[in-house]
Design an enzyme around this catalytic site. Structure first.
Site, PDB file in Angstrom:
ATOM      1  N   CYS A 179      -2.082  -5.405  -7.694  1.00 20.30           N
ATOM      2  CA  CYS A 179      -3.176  -4.601  -8.241  1.00 20.30           C
ATOM      3  C   CYS A 179      -4.357  -5.529  -8.573  1.00 20.30           C
ATOM      4  O   CYS A 179      -4.159  -6.581  -9.197  1.00 20.30           O
ATOM      5  CB  CYS A 179      -2.707  -3.876  -9.500  1.00 20.30           C
ATOM      6  SG  CYS A 179      -4.063  -2.980 -10.284  1.00 20.30           S
TER       7      CYS A 179
ATOM      8  N   GLU B 272       5.418  -8.982 -13.315  1.00 19.73           N
ATOM      9  CA  GLU B 272       3.986  -9.322 -13.487  1.00 19.73           C
ATOM     10  C   GLU B 272       3.836 -10.614 -14.291  1.00 19.73           C
ATOM     11  O   GLU B 272       3.004 -11.476 -13.977  1.00 19.73           O
ATOM     12  CB  GLU B 272       3.248  -8.172 -14.195  1.00 19.73           C
ATOM     13  CG  GLU B 272       1.767  -8.502 -14.377  1.00 19.73           C
ATOM     14  CD  GLU B 272       1.011  -7.462 -15.199  1.00 19.73           C
ATOM     15  OE1 GLU B 272       1.331  -6.254 -15.119  1.00 19.73           O
ATOM     16  OE2 GLU B 272       0.094  -7.868 -15.936  1.00 19.73           O
TER      17      GLU B 272
ATOM     18  N   THR C 134      -0.775  -6.390 -18.204  1.00 20.80           N
ATOM     19  CA  THR C 134      -1.666  -5.206 -18.125  1.00 20.80           C
ATOM     20  C   THR C 134      -1.052  -3.931 -18.689  1.00 20.80           C
ATOM     21  O   THR C 134      -1.773  -2.963 -18.916  1.00 20.80           O
ATOM     22  CB  THR C 134      -2.013  -4.929 -16.644  1.00 20.80           C
ATOM     23  OG1 THR C 134      -0.789  -4.767 -15.921  1.00 20.80           O
ATOM     24  CG2 THR C 134      -2.840  -6.038 -16.041  1.00 20.80           C
TER      25      THR C 134
ATOM     26  N   CYS D  84      -4.765  -2.526 -18.821  1.00 19.43           N
ATOM     27  CA  CYS D  84      -5.615  -1.840 -17.839  1.00 19.43           C
ATOM     28  C   CYS D  84      -5.999  -0.441 -18.314  1.00 19.43           C
ATOM     29  O   CYS D  84      -5.375   0.119 -19.220  1.00 19.43           O
ATOM     30  CB  CYS D  84      -4.897  -1.778 -16.497  1.00 19.43           C
ATOM     31  SG  CYS D  84      -3.590  -0.563 -16.469  1.00 19.43           S
TER      32      CYS D  84
ATOM     33  N   ASN E 280       5.114   0.355 -18.271  1.00 21.09           N
ATOM     34  CA  ASN E 280       4.174   1.298 -18.908  1.00 21.09           C
ATOM     35  C   ASN E 280       4.865   2.605 -19.306  1.00 21.09           C
ATOM     36  O   ASN E 280       4.502   3.216 -20.302  1.00 21.09           O
ATOM     37  CB  ASN E 280       2.931   1.493 -18.025  1.00 21.09           C
ATOM     38  CG  ASN E 280       3.168   2.429 -16.877  1.00 21.09           C
ATOM     39  OD1 ASN E 280       3.011   3.632 -17.006  1.00 21.09           O
ATOM     40  ND2 ASN E 280       3.583   1.890 -15.738  1.00 21.09           N
TER      41      ASN E 280
ATOM     42  N   SER F  12       3.642   4.753 -12.325  1.00 22.20           N
ATOM     43  CA  SER F  12       4.292   4.635 -11.016  1.00 22.20           C
ATOM     44  C   SER F  12       5.130   5.874 -10.676  1.00 22.20           C
ATOM     45  O   SER F  12       5.895   5.862  -9.700  1.00 22.20           O
ATOM     46  CB  SER F  12       5.178   3.377 -10.993  1.00 22.20           C
ATOM     47  OG  SER F  12       5.933   3.301 -12.174  1.00 22.20           O
TER      48      SER F  12
HETATM   49  S1  SF4 Z   1      -0.739   0.147 -14.309  1.00 20.71           S
HETATM   50 FE1  SF4 Z   1      -2.783  -0.811 -14.348  1.00 20.71          FE
HETATM   51  S2  SF4 Z   1      -2.448  -2.922 -13.681  1.00 20.71           S
HETATM   52 FE2  SF4 Z   1      -0.605  -1.757 -13.119  1.00 20.71          FE
HETATM   53  S3  SF4 Z   1      -0.975  -1.091 -11.035  1.00 20.71           S
HETATM   54 FE3  SF4 Z   1      -1.748   0.545 -12.352  1.00 20.71          FE
HETATM   55  S4  SF4 Z   1      -3.944   0.087 -12.653  1.00 20.71           S
HETATM   56 FE4  SF4 Z   1      -2.963  -1.760 -11.872  1.00 20.71          FE
END
Ligand code: SF4
Length: 315
Positions: free
Chosen positions: A101, A131, A172, A202, A232, A274
């Site tokens: 990303c 990451e 992020t 992010c 996330n 995701s």
């Molecule tokens: S969560 Fe944020 S850093 Fe991760 S892929 Fe999506 S936009 Fe990119």
């Protein structure tokens, strides 16, 4: 006596972010353009359904570059890779696309800039997350500077840093609130530390966390659609719980335990960055026959961020 209306409340925004969209596009366009199998180093994004569906289309997921045969087409996951992995790929005889990303790449560049300027670096992130492994591996070892990984306030207390020249960067996909606290502790222990204007969390992580807070205020249960490996998504579940709302992280409808929803008249649904929207729709279809036949969108927050594909794969 009037029957209580049972409802489903949907968080906005939810689900795929621009980085995940781009990574999946890179894999799908590679499958269209090149012979199977296409090799992907690590799960391209942390979602079971996405990974299984790409496997069916002809993707072979591998752990390391040495598992990729010569003359193959390979892709690096959205989480980013270390310089060592990139150099190993460059030295080999296969073609690769980097699905990192761009917001993760931005953090890699910050690490390199700080090291070039002679600063030691504190990385706030979760040990072992791909990451974080990639970002640590972007620190130039020959710069004469150090990089330290911290996850907690206790880690900050234990830091032994001699240099006055110090900077921080972050993963992020962290909890926005916890990271703000950690940065405050860092600044009070190292008053000269510098960092990005806010932090490196992010836009997608921030927006989904804001939305789940709002959702938690309106619902008795929050279902977070996302895989256990998704950083996330885990943060969304934790945040809903911190707001005092029972929350479950589910891959799909088969993980729902009806007993745990029994007393809830309002069930909130969100999805990690995701997790595909199809699963959200499947969960709604599963809940409607259970009496949750009123579906409401919490707000209409739309995201407009998009990232370009590599030139070779753009139409
Ligand atoms: S969560 Fe944020 S850093 Fe991760 S892929 Fe999506 S936009 Fe990119």
């Amino acid at each position: 006596m009037s029957k209580k209306i049972k409802e489903i409340v949907l968080a906005n925004p939810r689900g795929f972010c621009a980085g995940v969209d781009r990574a999946i596009d890179i894999v799908e366009k590679s499958l269209e353009k090149y012979d199977e199998p296409v090799f992907v180093r690590h799960q391209v994004v942390h979602n079971k359904r996405v990974v299984e569906s790409l496997e069916k289309k002809g993707v072979k997921f591998v752990k390391e570059v040495n598992e990729i045969p010569d003359n193959a087409v390979a892709i690096f996951s959205a989480h980013g890779v270390s310089s060592e992995v990139e150099n190993e790929a460059k030295s080999r005889d296969f073609m690769y696309f980097d699905a990192t990303c761009p917001l993760v790449t931005k953090v890699h560049l910050e690490v390199q800039k700080h090291a070039r300027k002679g600063r030691d670096i504190v990385l706030i992130g979760h040990k072992g997350h791909p990451e974080v492994v990639g970002t640590l591996g972007r620190h130039p070892k020959d710069s004469g500077t150090n990089i330290f990984l911290i996850e907690t306030k206790e880690d900050i207390e234990k830091l032994k840093i001699k240099s006055d020249s110090l900077a921080y960067v972050t993963q992020t996909t962290l909890s926005v609130d916890e990271t703000t606290e950690l940065i405050e502790v860092l600044k009070s222990r190292f008053p000269n530390i510098i960092g990005p204007s806010a932090d490196d969390i992010c836009y997608a992580t921030q927006n989904r966390q804001d939305a789940v807070k709002q959702l938690s205020l309106e619902c008795e249960v929050v279902l977070v659609i996302g895989s256990k490996t998704s950083s996330n998504s885990n943060r969304l579940k934790e945040l809903a719980e911190k707001c005092g709302t029972k929350s479950f992280l589910i891959d799909d409808k088969t993980d729902i335990k009806i007993d745990e929803l029994k007393f809830a008249t309002s069930v909130g649904i969100t999805a990690g960055a995701s997790a595909p929207e199809d699963i959200v729709q499947e969960v709604i279809s599963y809940l409607v026959p259970l009496g949750y036949n009123h579906v409401r969108n919490l707000s209409e927050n739309k995201e407009s961020m998009t990232f370009k594909l590599p030139r070779e794969l753009s139409d």
